[in-house]
Design a protein around this motif. Structure first.
Motif, short mmCIF file in Angstrom:
data_model
loop_
_atom_site.label_atom_id
_atom_site.label_comp_id
_atom_site.label_asym_id
_atom_site.label_seq_id
_atom_site.Cartn_x
_atom_site.Cartn_y
_atom_site.Cartn_z
N UNK A 1 0.82 -1.21 0.00
CA UNK A 1 0.00 0.00 0.00
C UNK A 1 0.85 1.26 0.00
N UNK A 2 1.98 1.24 0.71
CA UNK A 2 2.83 2.44 0.76
C UNK A 2 3.58 2.68 -0.53
N UNK A 3 3.61 1.67 -1.44
CA UNK A 3 4.39 1.80 -2.68
C UNK A 3 3.52 1.80 -3.93
N UNK A 4 2.46 1.00 -3.95
CA UNK A 4 1.64 0.86 -5.16
C UNK A 4 0.19 1.26 -4.96
N UNK A 5 -0.20 1.58 -3.73
CA UNK A 5 -1.58 1.93 -3.50
C UNK A 5 -2.41 0.72 -3.12
N UNK A 6 -3.74 0.90 -3.23
CA UNK A 6 -4.65 -0.14 -2.78
C UNK A 6 -4.66 -1.33 -3.73
N UNK A 7 -4.57 -1.10 -5.03
CA UNK A 7 -4.68 -2.19 -6.00
C UNK A 7 -3.37 -2.90 -6.25
N UNK A 8 -2.28 -2.44 -5.62
CA UNK A 8 -0.98 -3.04 -5.87
C UNK A 8 -0.90 -4.51 -5.54
N UNK A 9 -1.32 -4.95 -4.35
CA UNK A 9 -1.22 -6.39 -4.03
C UNK A 9 -2.05 -7.26 -4.97
N UNK A 10 -3.27 -6.80 -5.32
CA UNK A 10 -4.10 -7.59 -6.21
C UNK A 10 -3.49 -7.65 -7.62
N UNK A 11 -2.96 -6.52 -8.07
CA UNK A 11 -2.31 -6.50 -9.39
C UNK A 11 -1.11 -7.40 -9.43
N UNK B 1 -0.61 -10.06 -7.51
CA UNK B 1 -1.05 -11.46 -7.46
C UNK B 1 -1.57 -11.93 -8.80
N UNK B 2 -2.40 -11.10 -9.47
CA UNK B 2 -2.95 -11.50 -10.78
C UNK B 2 -1.84 -11.58 -11.82
N UNK B 3 -0.93 -10.59 -11.80
CA UNK B 3 0.17 -10.61 -12.77
C UNK B 3 1.09 -11.80 -12.57
N UNK B 4 1.40 -12.11 -11.33
CA UNK B 4 2.27 -13.25 -11.05
C UNK B 4 1.60 -14.55 -11.49
N UNK C 1 2.97 -17.08 -14.43
CA UNK C 1 3.24 -18.50 -14.19
C UNK C 1 2.48 -19.37 -15.18
N UNK C 2 1.20 -18.97 -15.47
CA UNK C 2 0.41 -19.77 -16.41
C UNK C 2 0.92 -19.59 -17.84
N UNK C 3 1.25 -18.32 -18.24
CA UNK C 3 1.64 -18.06 -19.63
C UNK C 3 3.00 -18.67 -19.96
#
Length: 246
Positions: A64-74, A76-79, A83-85
């Motif tokens: 949250x202090x670096x990417x904001x509220x959506x950072x952790x979700x982004x 997780x989805x990107x990771x 991994x799938x791609x």
């Protein structure tokens, strides 16, 4: 639910040392000198807040202090997409098995999680209450020991008073014995003095009687028959003169 089960296992492993610390702390609490700052009492730990059922809240606070509220979700989805791609995580038949297990675990968590969590909370509360009960019993025992010690001190003070009273009683007995003996000495001395006075009185009476008898006898011996006859005649004449005057 899993976090509470892990907490219960940790508490069970640490039960003996914590109970000893609580017991030792209770003795200091009774005396009122426990150093709460340097030796705080053990407090039951509570599980931290999580999101999505298993991700700790600290993970989201870190982003949250670096990417904001959506950072952790982004992230997780990107990771996951990466991994799938790149086929690092291959979606084979075990993947769908794991997905099915995940759905079953999610369903079990939603269905039975609250009841199991409530049961585990009750178990933890029961363990904590048993510890607190032991601590309270120890405090009550120590308080009772303090009261008994105060009573013992009070009885000891009473024994001191009793010893002092006994000493005074002995002094009174000695005084009574002294006065009794003084009275006995006075009576004996008075009796002897009375005896000496009576003896002197009797001796004086005997001496006077002996002196009177001796004088009378000597005077009687000194009177001649002529003097006795002259005296008798004079007495008769005096009696006649007295009778004539009457």
């Amino acid at each position: 639910m899993l976090s509470r089960a892990a907490l219960r296992s940790v508490v069970a492993r640490q039960s003996t040392p914590t109970a000893l610390v609580a017991a030792r702390g209770s003795a200091s609490e009774v005396s009122g000198v426990r150093d709460e700052q340097n030796f705080p009492r053990p407090v039951r730990g509570e599980p931290g807040k999580v999101r999505l059922g298993f991700i700790p809240e600290e993970w989201f606070q870190f982003f949250h202090s670096k990417t904001g509220v959506t950072g952790p979700y982004t992230f997780g989805v990107g990771l996951t997409t990466y991994l799938f791609s790149k086929e690092i995580y291959v979606m084979e038949h075990e993947y769908f098995t794991g997905l099915s297990l995940l759905v079953m675990v999610w369903f079990a968590t939603k269905k039975f999680g609250p009841s199991v969590a409530s049961w585990l909370d009750k178990e933890v509360d029961a363990v904590e209450s048993s510890w607190n009960e032991g601590r309270k019993e120890t405090i009550q025992t120590l308080e009772q020991a303090i009261e008994d010690e105060k009573k013992s001190q009070w009885r000891a003070e009473g024994q001191e008073l009793l010893v002092q009273a006994k000493k005074e009683n002995v002094l009174l007995q000695l005084e009574a014995a002294y006065r009794e003996r003084a009275m006995y000495a006075y009576s004996e001395v008075k009796r002897r003095l009375d005896y000496q006075l009576e003896k002197a009185t009797v001796e004086r009476r005997i001496s006077q009687k002996h002196m009177v008898e001796w004088i009378v006898n000597n005077v009687t011996k000194a009177i001649t028959p002529d003097q006795e006859k002259q005296t008798l005649d004079r007495c008769i004449a005096d009696l006649g003169a007295i009778a004539a005057r009457k």
